[in-house]
Design an enzyme around this catalytic site. Structure first.
Site, PDB file in Angstrom:
ATOM      1  N   LYS A  36      13.074 -14.075  -6.195  1.00 32.79           N
ATOM      2  CA  LYS A  36      13.355 -15.269  -4.975  1.00 32.79           C
ATOM      3  C   LYS A  36      12.206 -16.267  -5.119  1.00 32.79           C
ATOM      4  CE  LYS A  36      12.370 -14.086  -0.602  1.00 32.79           C
ATOM      5  NZ  LYS A  36      12.619 -13.234   0.410  1.00 32.79           N
ATOM      6  N   THR A  44       2.633  -6.912  -4.706  1.00 28.90           N
ATOM      7  CA  THR A  44       1.780  -6.708  -5.939  1.00 28.90           C
ATOM      8  C   THR A  44       0.842  -7.545  -6.159  1.00 28.90           C
ATOM      9  OG1 THR A  44       3.700  -5.348  -6.773  1.00 28.90           O
ATOM     10  CG2 THR A  44       1.613  -5.758  -8.144  1.00 28.90           C
ATOM     11  N   TYR A  46      -1.179  -9.369  -4.553  1.00 28.25           N
ATOM     12  CA  TYR A  46      -2.121  -9.253  -3.193  1.00 28.25           C
ATOM     13  C   TYR A  46      -2.837  -7.984  -3.280  1.00 28.25           C
ATOM     14  CZ  TYR A  46      -0.004 -13.683  -2.629  1.00 28.25           C
ATOM     15  OH  TYR A  46       0.583 -14.941  -2.932  1.00 28.25           O
ATOM     16  N   GLU A 116     -11.134   5.472   0.159  1.00 30.50           N
ATOM     17  CA  GLU A 116     -10.384   4.780   1.032  1.00 30.50           C
ATOM     18  C   GLU A 116      -9.998   5.913   2.128  1.00 30.50           C
ATOM     19  OE1 GLU A 116      -7.188   2.400  -0.159  1.00 30.50           O
ATOM     20  OE2 GLU A 116      -8.303   1.159  -1.534  1.00 30.50           O
ATOM     21  N   HIS A 246      -1.743  -2.085   8.701  1.00 34.92           N
ATOM     22  CA  HIS A 246      -3.246  -2.165   8.194  1.00 34.92           C
ATOM     23  C   HIS A 246      -4.210  -2.437   9.153  1.00 34.92           C
ATOM     24  CE1 HIS A 246      -6.626  -2.379   5.530  1.00 34.92           C
ATOM     25  NE2 HIS A 246      -5.900  -2.089   4.469  1.00 34.92           N
ATOM     26  N   ARG A 293      -5.108   5.694   7.936  1.00 33.93           N
ATOM     27  CA  ARG A 293      -4.667   4.269   8.439  1.00 33.93           C
ATOM     28  C   ARG A 293      -3.869   4.188   9.796  1.00 33.93           C
ATOM     29  NH1 ARG A 293      -2.303   1.149   3.516  1.00 33.93           N
ATOM     30  NH2 ARG A 293      -4.606   1.172   2.790  1.00 33.93           N
ATOM     31  N   HIS A 354       1.918  -3.963   7.359  1.00 32.18           N
ATOM     32  CA  HIS A 354       1.506  -3.810   6.111  1.00 32.18           C
ATOM     33  C   HIS A 354       2.397  -3.445   4.921  1.00 32.18           C
ATOM     34  CE1 HIS A 354      -1.573  -3.860   3.109  1.00 32.18           C
ATOM     35  NE2 HIS A 354      -1.448  -2.511   2.814  1.00 32.18           N
ATOM     36  N   GLU A 378       8.159  -0.363  -2.974  1.00 29.60           N
ATOM     37  CA  GLU A 378       8.318  -0.389  -1.617  1.00 29.60           C
ATOM     38  C   GLU A 378       9.694  -0.212  -1.054  1.00 29.60           C
ATOM     39  OE1 GLU A 378       5.205  -2.882  -0.136  1.00 29.60           O
ATOM     40  OE2 GLU A 378       5.966  -2.752   1.902  1.00 29.60           O
ATOM     41  N   ARG A 389       1.708   6.078   5.120  1.00 28.32           N
ATOM     42  CA  ARG A 389       1.281   6.153   3.507  1.00 28.32           C
ATOM     43  C   ARG A 389      -0.062   6.197   3.426  1.00 28.32           C
ATOM     44  NH1 ARG A 389      -0.715   2.267   0.111  1.00 28.32           N
ATOM     45  NH2 ARG A 389       0.105   0.351   1.803  1.00 28.32           N
TER      46      ARG A 389
HETATM   47  C1  LIG Z   1      -2.424  -7.646   0.901  1.00 33.48           C
HETATM   48  C2  LIG Z   1      -1.866  -6.262   0.363  1.00 33.48           C
HETATM   49  C3  LIG Z   1      -2.644  -5.368  -0.122  1.00 33.48           C
HETATM   50  C4  LIG Z   1      -2.313  -4.293  -0.859  1.00 33.48           C
HETATM   51  N1  LIG Z   1      -3.155  -3.339  -1.277  1.00 33.48           N
HETATM   52  C5  LIG Z   1      -2.604  -2.155  -1.829  1.00 33.48           C
HETATM   53  C6  LIG Z   1      -3.556  -1.423  -2.676  1.00 33.48           C
HETATM   54  O1  LIG Z   1      -4.597  -1.549  -2.592  1.00 33.48           O
HETATM   55  N2  LIG Z   1      -2.993  -0.314  -3.234  1.00 33.48           N
HETATM   56  C7  LIG Z   1      -1.775   0.137  -3.123  1.00 33.48           C
HETATM   57  O2  LIG Z   1      -1.193   1.358  -3.608  1.00 33.48           O
HETATM   58  N3  LIG Z   1      -0.938  -0.713  -2.383  1.00 33.48           N
HETATM   59  C8  LIG Z   1      -1.421  -1.758  -1.887  1.00 33.48           C
HETATM   60  N4  LIG Z   1      -0.244  -2.781  -0.938  1.00 33.48           N
HETATM   61  C9  LIG Z   1       1.020  -2.215  -1.196  1.00 33.48           C
HETATM   62  C10 LIG Z   1       1.620  -2.624  -2.453  1.00 33.48           C
HETATM   63  O3  LIG Z   1       0.929  -3.830  -2.963  1.00 33.48           O
HETATM   64  C11 LIG Z   1       3.181  -2.737  -2.400  1.00 33.48           C
HETATM   65  O4  LIG Z   1       3.647  -1.979  -1.848  1.00 33.48           O
HETATM   66  C12 LIG Z   1       3.426  -2.802  -4.023  1.00 33.48           C
HETATM   67  O5  LIG Z   1       2.948  -3.677  -4.951  1.00 33.48           O
HETATM   68  C13 LIG Z   1       5.110  -3.231  -4.035  1.00 33.48           C
HETATM   69  O6  LIG Z   1       5.497  -3.165  -5.123  1.00 33.48           O
HETATM   70  P1  LIG Z   1       7.113  -3.641  -5.527  1.00 33.48           P
HETATM   71  O7  LIG Z   1       7.149  -3.862  -7.016  1.00 33.48           O
HETATM   72  O8  LIG Z   1       7.820  -2.668  -4.807  1.00 33.48           O
HETATM   73  O9  LIG Z   1       7.371  -5.039  -4.533  1.00 33.48           O
HETATM   74  P2  LIG Z   1       6.649  -6.508  -4.557  1.00 33.48           P
HETATM   75  O10 LIG Z   1       5.448  -6.358  -5.334  1.00 33.48           O
HETATM   76  O11 LIG Z   1       6.737  -6.900  -3.033  1.00 33.48           O
HETATM   77  O12 LIG Z   1       7.994  -7.372  -5.447  1.00 33.48           O
HETATM   78  C14 LIG Z   1       9.071  -7.541  -4.817  1.00 33.48           C
HETATM   79  C15 LIG Z   1       9.817  -8.590  -5.539  1.00 33.48           C
HETATM   80  O13 LIG Z   1      11.168  -8.849  -5.344  1.00 33.48           O
HETATM   81  C16 LIG Z   1      11.267 -10.030  -5.084  1.00 33.48           C
HETATM   82  N5  LIG Z   1      12.516 -10.172  -4.238  1.00 33.48           N
HETATM   83  C17 LIG Z   1      12.422  -9.999  -2.758  1.00 33.48           C
HETATM   84  N6  LIG Z   1      13.775 -10.109  -2.320  1.00 33.48           N
HETATM   85  C18 LIG Z   1      14.306 -10.742  -3.192  1.00 33.48           C
HETATM   86  C19 LIG Z   1      15.788 -11.386  -3.318  1.00 33.48           C
HETATM   87  N7  LIG Z   1      16.494 -11.416  -2.273  1.00 33.48           N
HETATM   88  N8  LIG Z   1      16.084 -11.835  -4.293  1.00 33.48           N
HETATM   89  C20 LIG Z   1      15.353 -11.864  -5.633  1.00 33.48           C
HETATM   90  N9  LIG Z   1      14.138 -11.302  -5.487  1.00 33.48           N
HETATM   91  C21 LIG Z   1      13.728 -10.652  -4.245  1.00 33.48           C
HETATM   92  C22 LIG Z   1      10.018 -10.812  -4.636  1.00 33.48           C
HETATM   93  O14 LIG Z   1       9.977 -12.074  -4.776  1.00 33.48           O
HETATM   94  C23 LIG Z   1       9.018  -9.954  -5.444  1.00 33.48           C
HETATM   95  O15 LIG Z   1       9.082 -10.280  -6.658  1.00 33.48           O
HETATM   96  C24 LIG Z   1      -0.842  -3.970  -0.614  1.00 33.48           C
HETATM   97  C25 LIG Z   1      -0.118  -4.786  -0.087  1.00 33.48           C
HETATM   98  C26 LIG Z   1      -0.465  -5.948   0.479  1.00 33.48           C
HETATM   99  C27 LIG Z   1       0.361  -6.941   1.009  1.00 33.48           C
HETATM  100  N1  LIG Z   2      -5.718   0.202  -0.618  1.00 30.68           N
HETATM  101  C1  LIG Z   2      -4.831  -0.533   0.618  1.00 30.68           C
HETATM  102  C2  LIG Z   2      -4.963  -1.917   0.774  1.00 30.68           C
HETATM  103  C3  LIG Z   2      -6.703  -2.045   0.985  1.00 30.68           C
HETATM  104  O1  LIG Z   2      -6.997  -1.702   2.029  1.00 30.68           O
HETATM  105  O2  LIG Z   2      -6.988  -2.571  -0.041  1.00 30.68           O
HETATM  106  C4  LIG Z   2      -3.328  -0.105   0.445  1.00 30.68           C
HETATM  107  O3  LIG Z   2      -3.066   0.876  -0.064  1.00 30.68           O
HETATM  108  O4  LIG Z   2      -2.478  -0.842   1.083  1.00 30.68           O
END
Ligand SMILES: Cc1cc2nc3c(=O)[nH]c(=O)nc-3n(C[C@H](O)[C@H](O)[C@H](O)COP(=O)(O)OP(=O)(O)OC[C@H]3O[C@@H](n4cnc5c(N)ncnc54)[C@H](O)[C@@H]3O)c2cc1C
Ligand SMILES: N[C@@H](CC(=O)O)C(=O)O
Length: 529
Positions: A36, A44, A46, A116, A246, A293, A354, A378, A389
């Site tokens: 989107k 991911t 971040y 962690e 978080h 957490r 978070h 997610e 989690r």
């Molecule tokens: C700041 C931060 C730090 C984190 N640190 C950690 C960590 O250290 N370790 C860990 O295990 N987890 C961490 N997490 C959690 C983890 O990053 C996410 O849960 C994980 O990356 C999710 O991956 P995903 O591919 O499921 O979704 P995402 O990476 O969120 O990707 C979702 C995708 O779907 C797209 N999308 C959404 N809605 C639509 C739509 N309607 N149409 C088209 N596209 C759409 C978005 O644009 C995006 O490209 C962190 C999260 C945050 C926010």
């Molecule tokens: N590792 C954490 C994020 C962090 O605190 O770095 C998570 O799983 O979301």
């Protein structure tokens, strides 16, 4: 009408990992990934702390990681799923390393393992404090080599296509027959037109919901679109009440998203202090700052409410400055930019929404209850997390389940596909919005409602109030939706309301006080300094 073998909604870790595997294995089949916003924008990108994987069999074991995951989730995780994810983790990590991802190493050349909250051993594989950025960039580089994989940015999925759109005989399906998914209606934000994307298989990898709260670590894209679309298409959702906060987002009023101060900083030895400078975590859990957490977030919330404060503080002043700079350059930069020197000042922090532990209910192969519709990452509820989690288990889950979806679909993919006739999107009688403020105000109202009534600790009265208000907002937005030309803002609002409704309803239905973010059980006297 665009057609492909597999349509993937989302370009984060889950969506891209699946797509790469599928496109590599089936060079004569087509994969379309829609996303989107810009191609890299995702939760991911971040992710900071890293990915939890058992690599050092001397100081750690699969069993310990399994136990830690189950315990963090208040015993509500699914043991079979936890075992599978933990045990498949090392192979999935090796794979992404073979695709070019770099993780920090010790001077001896082994992967450096961080600590962690909730983990009984050092097992967090990381790339400084920008692990997600490294993984996302690796995948985006890799997809450029695959000719049968198309990534379309600024394409917003509006709704899934099921029999509800394809057949007049909807009732037949509602009476128990399994629905099929044929793709999605997609708003091409570059042309402002709605296109029908037809696919043999559709994968929801659309990430989280953090933006339904006023304060969140999640970027603006995280409005729960995939979960809401699945809900409207009658896919099963589960555990939606378990929204993880978080404990330590940088406290800076008005900043959206809130900047995360990684849990790895506490793993590195930072302390939490209240306004009077007291370390308070040991009052709540004997693991102190390294409790899981939900416990740390609840304790901070309690401490803030007790003292009437808007934040507590993270103390890094005693930490090794050289090592801190090496491990956390991004966090250090952000603090300095915000006028905070972590080696001299305390860092103001507060909890922020978070991660959503629940989501679209899937089996061990990522299948939903709708034929040909899968979910991973997610947006899915696999059973790994239970009520809360364990830190760094999300990147792990995304890798493992993207792989399992790929294996399952690989076994079923037919040589040729005959596509059904799908009706085009009907925008007759809709008019352009005269006042966008109606939508933006509702979004803000919703975020405040969720933060104030459905936050870290919930009560029946607040949930009931939220539900009443949500019903009104639902009616108002449905009326707008029927009347107005479709826009991203409007679709997001509609999705956010659906997601909030499910969170509130599932919270109200969960009567027992288990894990997650419910009432704190401490006696008041124990809380006195
Ligand atoms: C700041 C931060 C730090 C984190 N640190 C950690 C960590 O250290 N370790 C860990 O295990 N987890 C961490 N997490 C959690 C983890 O990053 C996410 O849960 C994980 O990356 C999710 O991956 P995903 O591919 O499921 O979704 P995402 O990476 O969120 O990707 C979702 C995708 O779907 C797209 N999308 C959404 N809605 C639509 C739509 N309607 N149409 C088209 N596209 C759409 C978005 O644009 C995006 O490209 C962190 C999260 C945050 C926010
Ligand atoms: N590792 C954490 C994020 C962090 O605190 O770095 C998570 O799983 O979301």
């Amino acid at each position: 009408m665009p057609k492909c073998d597999v349509l993937v909604i989302g370009s984060g870790l889950a969506g891209l990992t699946f797509s790469i595997k599928f496109a590599e294995k089936f060079p004569d089949k087509s994969v379309t990934v829609i996303t989107k916003a810009d191609e890299s924008e995702s939760n991911t990108k971040y992710a900071q702390g890293g990915i939890a994987v058992v690599l050092d069999e001397l100081s750690d074991s699969f069993q310990q990681h399994i136990d830690d995951t189950l315990k963090a989730g208040a015993g509500l995780g699914d043991l079979n799923v936890i075992e599978t994810v933990v045990k498949e983790g090392p192979d999935r990590l090796k794979e992404i390393i073979s695709w070019g991802a770099h993780f920090d190493e010790t001077p001896e050349g082994d992967l450096d393992l961080g600590l962690e909250g909730g983990h009984s051993a050092n097992r967090i594989v990381h790339h400084k404090d920008i692990t997600g950025f490294e993984m996302e960039s690796t995948l985006l580089r890799k997809i450029k080599q695959l000719k049968n994989l198309k990534l379309l940015s600024h394409h917003f999925a509006i709704d899934l296509i099921t029999e509800h759109q394809v057949s007049e005989k909807v009732k037949k399906y509602e009476e128990g027959k399994k629905l099929n998914c044929y793709g999605a209606y997609v708003l091409n934000q570059k042309t402002d037109s709605i296109e029908t994307f037809q696919a043999n298989y559709t994968i929801l990898a659309s990430g989280g919901i953090g933006q339904v709260y006023k304060t969140t670590t999640n970027p603006l894209i995280a409005t729960g679109d995939g979960i809401a679309m699945a809900y409207r298409a009658k896919a099963k959702l589960k555990d939606m009440e378990f929204v993880q906060f978080h404990p330590t987002a940088l406290y800076k009023q008005g900043e959206n998203p809130s900047f995360l101060i990684s849990e790895a900083v506490r793993g590195f030895g930072a302390y939490l202090r209240n306004r009077s400078g007291k370390r308070f975590m040991f009052k709540y859990d004997d693991r102190g700052e390294l409790a899981s957490r939900d416990i740390v977030a609840k304790a901070i919330d309690r401490e803030m409410k007790r003292l009437g404060d808007e934040c507590v503080y993270l103390d890094c002043k005693h930490l090794d400055q050289k090592k801190f700079k090496e491990h956390f350059p991004n966090i250090l930069n952000k603090c300095i930019e915000s006028g905070i020197d972590p080696f001299k000042d305390l860092i103001p922090v507060a909890p922020a929404a978070h991660y959503v532990c629940g989501g679209i209910d899937v089996d061990l192969n990522g299948r939903t209850n709708i034929n040909n519709l899968y979910a991973c990452g997610e947006c899915s509820r696999t059973g790994l997390h239970g009520a809360n989690r364990l830190a760094s288990n999300s990147l792990l889950e995304a890798l493992v389940f993207a792989h399992r979806c790929f294996i399952d679909i690989s076994k079923k993919i037919p040589d040729t596909v005959s596509f059904k006739k799908i009706p085009e999107w009907n925008a007759d009688l809709t008019v352009p919005p005269e006042e966008l403020v109606l939508i933006t105000c509702s979004k803000n109202e919703l975020k405040t409602l969720m933060t104030d009534y459905v936050g870290i600790v919930r009560s029946e009265e607040r949930l009931n109030r939220a539900l009443r208000r949500l019903k009104v907002m639902y009616e108002e937005t449905s009326a707008l939706y029927k009347k107005l030309v479709i826009s991203t803002q409007l679709c997001e609002l509609r999705n956010m309301i659906d997601v909030c409704y499910v969170i509130v309803k599932s919270s109200a239905n969960r009567s027992e006080n288990v894990g997650g973010y419910y009432n704190i059980d401490l006696e008041e006297e124990e809380l006195q300094d």
